[in-house]
Design a protein around this motif. Structure first.
Motif, PDB file in Angstrom:
ATOM      1  N   MET A  29       0.841  -1.294  -0.005  1.00  0.00           N
ATOM      2  CA  MET A  29      -0.018   0.030   0.063  1.00  0.00           C
ATOM      3  C   MET A  29       0.861   1.343   0.082  1.00  0.00           C
ATOM      4  SD  MET A  29      -2.621  -1.772  -0.336  1.00  0.00           S
ATOM      5  CE  MET A  29      -3.762  -0.431  -0.756  1.00  0.00           C
ATOM      6  N   SER A  30       0.271   2.539  -0.414  1.00  0.00           N
ATOM      7  CA  SER A  30       1.009   3.623  -0.354  1.00  0.00           C
ATOM      8  C   SER A  30       1.635   3.727   0.950  1.00  0.00           C
ATOM      9  CB  SER A  30       0.008   4.679  -0.672  1.00  0.00           C
ATOM     10  OG  SER A  30       0.956   5.954  -0.788  1.00  0.00           O
ATOM     11  N   GLY A  31       2.744   4.363   0.976  1.00  0.00           N
ATOM     12  CA  GLY A  31       3.411   4.754   2.415  1.00  0.00           C
ATOM     13  C   GLY A  31       4.306   3.569   3.010  1.00  0.00           C
ATOM     14  N   THR A  32       4.164   2.418   2.251  1.00  0.00           N
ATOM     15  CA  THR A  32       4.803   1.309   3.200  1.00  0.00           C
ATOM     16  C   THR A  32       6.381   1.352   2.704  1.00  0.00           C
ATOM     17  OG1 THR A  32       4.208  -0.258   1.273  1.00  0.00           O
ATOM     18  CG2 THR A  32       2.754  -0.209   3.092  1.00  0.00           C
ATOM     19  N   GLY A  33       6.810   2.044   1.791  1.00  0.00           N
ATOM     20  CA  GLY A  33       8.343   2.066   1.525  1.00  0.00           C
ATOM     21  C   GLY A  33       8.784   1.560   0.256  1.00  0.00           C
ATOM     22  N   LYS A  34       7.983   1.349  -0.893  1.00  0.00           N
ATOM     23  CA  LYS A  34       8.390   0.858  -2.065  1.00  0.00           C
ATOM     24  C   LYS A  34       9.106   1.725  -2.491  1.00  0.00           C
ATOM     25  CE  LYS A  34       4.073   0.648  -3.404  1.00  0.00           C
ATOM     26  NZ  LYS A  34       3.428   1.125  -2.544  1.00  0.00           N
ATOM     27  N   SER A  35       8.884   2.935  -2.775  1.00  0.00           N
ATOM     28  CA  SER A  35       9.887   4.149  -3.595  1.00  0.00           C
ATOM     29  C   SER A  35      11.079   4.210  -2.740  1.00  0.00           C
ATOM     30  CB  SER A  35       9.214   5.114  -3.661  1.00  0.00           C
ATOM     31  OG  SER A  35       7.906   5.280  -4.588  1.00  0.00           O
TER      32      SER A  35
ATOM     33  N   ILE B 142      -6.447   5.675   1.757  1.00  0.00           N
ATOM     34  CA  ILE B 142      -5.493   4.801   1.905  1.00  0.00           C
ATOM     35  C   ILE B 142      -5.945   3.614   2.951  1.00  0.00           C
ATOM     36  CG2 ILE B 142      -3.009   4.500   3.247  1.00  0.00           C
ATOM     37  CD1 ILE B 142      -2.348   7.567   1.729  1.00  0.00           C
ATOM     38  N   ILE B 143      -6.523   4.264   3.999  1.00  0.00           N
ATOM     39  CA  ILE B 143      -7.355   3.484   5.213  1.00  0.00           C
ATOM     40  C   ILE B 143      -8.079   2.245   4.456  1.00  0.00           C
ATOM     41  CG2 ILE B 143      -8.930   3.427   7.087  1.00  0.00           C
ATOM     42  CD1 ILE B 143      -7.619   6.046   7.684  1.00  0.00           C
ATOM     43  N   ALA B 144      -9.018   2.830   3.521  1.00  0.00           N
ATOM     44  CA  ALA B 144     -10.180   2.050   2.770  1.00  0.00           C
ATOM     45  C   ALA B 144      -9.318   0.816   1.966  1.00  0.00           C
ATOM     46  CB  ALA B 144     -11.074   2.840   1.889  1.00  0.00           C
ATOM     47  N   ASP B 145      -8.113   1.263   1.393  1.00  0.00           N
ATOM     48  CA  ASP B 145      -7.664   0.227   0.451  1.00  0.00           C
ATOM     49  C   ASP B 145      -6.800  -0.522   1.100  1.00  0.00           C
ATOM     50  OD1 ASP B 145      -8.377   1.668  -2.033  1.00  0.00           O
ATOM     51  OD2 ASP B 145      -6.289   2.761  -2.335  1.00  0.00           O
ATOM     52  N   THR B 146      -6.415  -0.086   2.414  1.00  0.00           N
ATOM     53  CA  THR B 146      -5.546  -0.955   3.256  1.00  0.00           C
ATOM     54  C   THR B 146      -6.449  -2.075   3.846  1.00  0.00           C
ATOM     55  OG1 THR B 146      -3.790   0.605   3.893  1.00  0.00           O
ATOM     56  CG2 THR B 146      -4.039  -1.204   5.166  1.00  0.00           C
ATOM     57  N   ARG B 147      -7.765  -1.970   4.026  1.00  0.00           N
ATOM     58  CA  ARG B 147      -8.432  -2.798   4.729  1.00  0.00           C
ATOM     59  C   ARG B 147      -9.085  -3.756   3.580  1.00  0.00           C
ATOM     60  NH1 ARG B 147     -12.196   1.755   7.348  1.00  0.00           N
ATOM     61  NH2 ARG B 147     -10.957   1.958   9.326  1.00  0.00           N
ATOM     62  N   GLU B 148      -9.205  -3.050   2.337  1.00  0.00           N
ATOM     63  CA  GLU B 148      -9.516  -4.017   1.425  1.00  0.00           C
ATOM     64  C   GLU B 148      -8.841  -4.881   0.300  1.00  0.00           C
ATOM     65  OE1 GLU B 148     -12.365  -1.469  -1.005  1.00  0.00           O
ATOM     66  OE2 GLU B 148     -13.312  -0.701   0.694  1.00  0.00           O
ATOM     67  N   ILE B 149      -7.466  -3.907  -0.070  1.00  0.00           N
ATOM     68  CA  ILE B 149      -6.730  -4.533  -1.046  1.00  0.00           C
ATOM     69  C   ILE B 149      -5.603  -5.256  -0.383  1.00  0.00           C
ATOM     70  CG2 ILE B 149      -5.125  -3.828  -2.816  1.00  0.00           C
ATOM     71  CD1 ILE B 149      -7.191  -1.550  -3.312  1.00  0.00           C
ATOM     72  N   GLU B 150      -5.026  -4.713   0.728  1.00  0.00           N
ATOM     73  CA  GLU B 150      -3.875  -5.335   1.307  1.00  0.00           C
ATOM     74  C   GLU B 150      -4.072  -6.638   1.870  1.00  0.00           C
ATOM     75  OE1 GLU B 150      -0.299  -3.768   4.174  1.00  0.00           O
ATOM     76  OE2 GLU B 150      -2.196  -4.305   5.450  1.00  0.00           O
ATOM     77  N   PRO B 151      -5.334  -7.298   2.269  1.00  0.00           N
ATOM     78  CA  PRO B 151      -5.516  -8.827   2.380  1.00  0.00           C
ATOM     79  C   PRO B 151      -5.343  -9.497   1.200  1.00  0.00           C
ATOM     80  CG  PRO B 151      -7.065  -7.466   3.639  1.00  0.00           C
ATOM     81  CD  PRO B 151      -6.177  -6.530   2.829  1.00  0.00           C
ATOM     82  N   LEU B 152      -5.710  -8.949   0.228  1.00  0.00           N
ATOM     83  CA  LEU B 152      -5.645  -9.784  -1.358  1.00  0.00           C
ATOM     84  C   LEU B 152      -4.224  -9.869  -1.696  1.00  0.00           C
ATOM     85  CD1 LEU B 152      -8.401  -8.044  -3.070  1.00  0.00           C
ATOM     86  CD2 LEU B 152      -8.546 -10.132  -1.871  1.00  0.00           C
TER      87      LEU B 152
END
Length: 160
Positions: free
Chosen positions: A9-15, A115-125
């Motif tokens: 997710m955004s902010g996890t450090g990829k870049s 970001i909060i919603a995406d973390t809940r929905e997308i990160e588990p996938l």
């Protein structure tokens, strides 16, 4: 050598990790930069470009780290030696996006809520399809060492 997907997710450090891996001589591609993504609707990798990028590195034998989080990345999972999910608790992620200077995303309340919603929905996938998960609360050199090891490289601590 390996082609490794670094997702999260955004902010996890990829870049951040890609910048440091590149500084250490690795080939890296941050698909958020440049013309890798079709943004006319839901952001999707331009599959022809990603296919060619991976094919070049499969032939070269050189390690490659590709970063991105898009809806169609699963089409390429079979071609990655590793699928690495970078993760951190949501409070850390929100703190990082609020303080970063290289990317404006996450500065508004609407973007933080996304970001909060995406973390809940997308990160588990992403977690379900990841071969490795790295918690980016640990020291950055430890994260880099784990990524380098996945590409078949020695410890990077002495060079960062």
């Amino acid at each position: 050598m390996a082609v490794v997907l670094v997702t999260g997710m955004s902010g996890t450090g990829k870049s951040t990790v890609l910048t440091l891996l590149a500084h250490n001589g690795y080939r890296t591609v941050d698909t958020d930069q440049g013309d890798w993504i079709d943004r006319t609707g839901e952001p999707m990798w331009r599959e022809d470009r990603i296919d060619e990028l991976i094919a070049q590195h499969e032939r070269s034998g050189e390690p490659l780290f590709i970063a991105g989080t898009v809806a169609n990345q699963g089409a390429f999972y079979a071609r990655f030696a590793e699928i690495v999910l970078l993760s951190a608790p949501i409070d850390i992620v929100l703190e990082r996006v609020a303080s970063r200077t290289g990317n404006p995303f996450g500065k508004t309340a609407e973007e933080r809520n996304r970001i909060i919603a995406d973390t809940r929905e997308i990160e588990p996938l992403l977690r379900e399809s990841a071969t490795v998960e790295i918690d980016t609360r640990q020291p950055l050199d430890a994260v880099l060492d784990q990524l380098a090891a996945l590409a078949g490289a020695p410890d990077l601590r002495s060079s960062t």
